[in-house]
Design a protein around this motif. Structure first.
Motif, PDB file in Angstrom:
ATOM      1  N   GLU A 228       0.836  -1.208   0.000  1.00  0.00           N
ATOM      2  CA  GLU A 228       0.000   0.000   0.000  1.00  0.00           C
ATOM      3  C   GLU A 228       0.868   1.255   0.000  1.00  0.00           C
ATOM      4  OE1 GLU A 228      -3.130   0.189   2.907  1.00  0.00           O
ATOM      5  OE2 GLU A 228      -3.474  -1.975   2.774  1.00  0.00           O
ATOM      6  N   VAL A 229       1.933   1.238   0.789  1.00  0.00           N
ATOM      7  CA  VAL A 229       2.832   2.398   0.850  1.00  0.00           C
ATOM      8  C   VAL A 229       3.532   2.597  -0.491  1.00  0.00           C
ATOM      9  CG1 VAL A 229       4.847   3.396   1.976  1.00  0.00           C
ATOM     10  CG2 VAL A 229       3.184   2.150   3.335  1.00  0.00           C
ATOM     11  N   VAL A 230       3.951   1.499  -1.117  1.00  0.00           N
ATOM     12  CA  VAL A 230       4.615   1.578  -2.430  1.00  0.00           C
ATOM     13  C   VAL A 230       3.668   2.193  -3.459  1.00  0.00           C
ATOM     14  CG1 VAL A 230       5.569   0.228  -4.337  1.00  0.00           C
ATOM     15  CG2 VAL A 230       6.237  -0.296  -1.992  1.00  0.00           C
ATOM     16  N   LEU A 231       2.396   1.786  -3.438  1.00  0.00           N
ATOM     17  CA  LEU A 231       1.402   2.343  -4.366  1.00  0.00           C
ATOM     18  C   LEU A 231       1.244   3.847  -4.161  1.00  0.00           C
ATOM     19  CD1 LEU A 231      -1.384  -0.399  -4.351  1.00  0.00           C
ATOM     20  CD2 LEU A 231       0.020   0.294  -6.292  1.00  0.00           C
ATOM     21  N   LEU A 232       1.305   4.288  -2.894  1.00  0.00           N
ATOM     22  CA  LEU A 232       1.146   5.713  -2.585  1.00  0.00           C
ATOM     23  C   LEU A 232       2.317   6.554  -3.090  1.00  0.00           C
ATOM     24  CD1 LEU A 232      -0.225   5.456   1.078  1.00  0.00           C
ATOM     25  CD2 LEU A 232      -1.486   6.319  -0.896  1.00  0.00           C
ATOM     26  N   THR A 233       3.496   5.956  -3.158  1.00  0.00           N
ATOM     27  CA  THR A 233       4.714   6.726  -3.489  1.00  0.00           C
ATOM     28  C   THR A 233       5.239   6.448  -4.896  1.00  0.00           C
ATOM     29  OG1 THR A 233       6.009   4.970  -2.417  1.00  0.00           O
ATOM     30  CG2 THR A 233       5.496   6.913  -1.097  1.00  0.00           C
ATOM     31  N   GLU A 234       4.626   5.493  -5.592  1.00  0.00           N
ATOM     32  CA  GLU A 234       5.149   5.071  -6.897  1.00  0.00           C
ATOM     33  C   GLU A 234       5.151   6.200  -7.913  1.00  0.00           C
ATOM     34  OE1 GLU A 234       5.009   0.510  -8.464  1.00  0.00           O
ATOM     35  OE2 GLU A 234       3.123   1.585  -8.247  1.00  0.00           O
ATOM     36  N   SER A 235       4.068   6.974  -7.963  1.00  0.00           N
ATOM     37  CA  SER A 235       3.974   8.035  -8.973  1.00  0.00           C
ATOM     38  C   SER A 235       5.023   9.118  -8.731  1.00  0.00           C
ATOM     39  CB  SER A 235       2.572   8.660  -8.962  1.00  0.00           C
ATOM     40  OG  SER A 235       2.260   9.140  -7.669  1.00  0.00           O
ATOM     41  N   GLU A 236       5.216   9.510  -7.468  1.00  0.00           N
ATOM     42  CA  GLU A 236       6.241  10.509  -7.142  1.00  0.00           C
ATOM     43  C   GLU A 236       7.636   9.990  -7.483  1.00  0.00           C
ATOM     44  OE1 GLU A 236       7.898  13.130  -3.333  1.00  0.00           O
ATOM     45  OE2 GLU A 236       6.130  11.866  -3.082  1.00  0.00           O
ATOM     46  N   ALA A 237       7.861   8.689  -7.221  1.00  0.00           N
ATOM     47  CA  ALA A 237       9.162   8.076  -7.535  1.00  0.00           C
ATOM     48  C   ALA A 237       9.429   8.104  -9.040  1.00  0.00           C
ATOM     49  CB  ALA A 237       9.200   6.649  -7.005  1.00  0.00           C
ATOM     50  N   LEU A 238       8.408   7.797  -9.847  1.00  0.00           N
ATOM     51  CA  LEU A 238       8.575   7.803 -11.309  1.00  0.00           C
ATOM     52  C   LEU A 238       8.914   9.192 -11.818  1.00  0.00           C
ATOM     53  CD1 LEU A 238       5.658   5.423 -12.371  1.00  0.00           C
ATOM     54  CD2 LEU A 238       8.104   4.989 -12.622  1.00  0.00           C
TER      55      LEU A 238
END
Length: 367
Positions: A228-238
């Protein structure tokens, strides 16, 4: 006469033998101490080194026994990190006459070095190294807890002092609202009340940040929480050219936590990792790894990045309230994270090397 000479020789031999046995006994004790011991004579030649000190230096004892300090520094087996430490100790001991030094090694362990020399050593230099990591951790934990407790008190006091006038202003605006409505200025009252409410919300958020509430725990599996945390931060990381990699092991591992608070901690660490990677520029390919490990009692969440890393001074103050290296940071994120994990009966630690990256390890009790 001959018998007396023979008796003297026998006694001398026995004394010599006893002395040698005592010497061997004490050398054996020194060699197997948990503290490192190294001895230099007045000419700067190494005359004794025990097993622990050789292990710390990363060299074999036989290869450096009888070497001078210069030869030791040039030793092919010795790493650059240890060479720098030796030069630092030499400088502080000889030039600044310091007898006590505190150092950390590549593994984050703390060592207290004591240098003994002078008349009592007959010109020799004795250096001992003792592992004080556990004492250091206890000391840092106590210091951190004191600072967080003080922050909580200050925050509560400030919030109380600001809330009182805000409450009074809100009351008077509500009393004036009918008059403003008659004048066709009700919009002003609405905006004032909205802004007062926003100020109250900011105060509440600050209070929650400086003094997190007691965790409302439920039993959850670790991996879905991390996903869930990865999903929340994935777009910012990309957007920042980074990749977040979740290693899906230990799928059946459960912990009892306040999900909202633990998510807040992990999000804080990942966002800091993204900032550390961004500081290296657009051409640096950033990777953030999340991995779960366990032992008999605890679950360990490892969060590592290949960002710019931190120096020793930054690491020492990392969990201090209001300490930040960012221009727009508040310095509360990691101090709050530390308090949250502590309230869960866990511990948070960090290993970092400037220019190489950082790893946070969150320890939480297993269900």
């Amino acid at each position: 006469m001959l018998s007396e000479i023979q008796e003297t020789i026998v006694k001398s031999f026995q004394v010599l033998q006893t002395t040698q046995l005592v010497k061997d006994k004490y050398e054996n004790i020194l060699e197997h101490l948990d503290s490192g011991i190294i001895l230099f004579d007045r000419n700067g030649m190494l005359t004794f080194i025990n097993v622990q000190m050789a292990r710390l230096l990363g060299v074999s004892r036989s290869s450096i026994r009888g070497c001078s300090l210069t030869q030791i520094i040039r030793h092919s087996q010795m790493g650059r990190f240890n060479k720098r430490k030796i030069l630092r100790i030499y400088k502080e001991t000889i030039i600044y006459k310091k007898r006590y030094h505190e150092l950390s090694d590549e593994n984050g362990r703390y060592w207290l070095l004591t240098v003994t020399y002078g008349d009592q050593m007959d010109g020799d230099y004795l250096i001992s190294a003792k592992d004080v990591s556990d004492h250091k951790q206890i000391e840092q934990t106590a210091y951190q807890n004191d600072k967080l407790a003080m922050l909580g008190k200050i925050s509560a006091s400030i919030a109380h002092e600001i809330r009182n006038p805000l409450t009074a202003i809100r009351g008077f605006i509500q009393l004036l609202r009918p008059h403003l409505l008659q004048l066709g200025k009700d919009e002003y009252a609405r905006i004032i009340l909205m802004e007062i409410d926003r100020a109250n919300d900011i105060i509440c958020e600050f209070l929650n940040s400086s003094k997190p509430s007691a965790p409302q725990t439920i039993t959850v599996p670790v991996l879905p929480l991390l996903k869930e945390v990865v999903l929340l931060t994935e777009s910012e990381a990309l957007l920042k050219g980074c990749e977040i990699v979740l290693h899906e092991g230990q799928s059946a591992l459960n912990i009892s936590v306040d999900v909202k608070q633990i998510k807040q901690v992990i999000l804080n660490i990942i966002k800091n990792a993204l900032d550390a990677i961004s500081d290296l520029g657009h051409y640096h390919i950033g990777i953030i790894n999340l991995e779960v490990k366990e032992d008999l009692d605890n679950a360990y969440i490892h969060i590592s990045d290949n960002g710019k890393g931190m120096d020793h001074n930054t690491l020492a103050r990392l969990f201090d309230p209001f300490f930040t290296t960012k221009l727009s940071g508040t310095g509360l994120g990691l101090s709050v994270s530390y308090r949250i994990i502590k309230n869960h009966g866990g511990f948070i630690s960090v290993n970092s090397t400037a220019g190489e990256g950082t790893e946070f390890i969150i320890s939480l009790p297993k269900v």
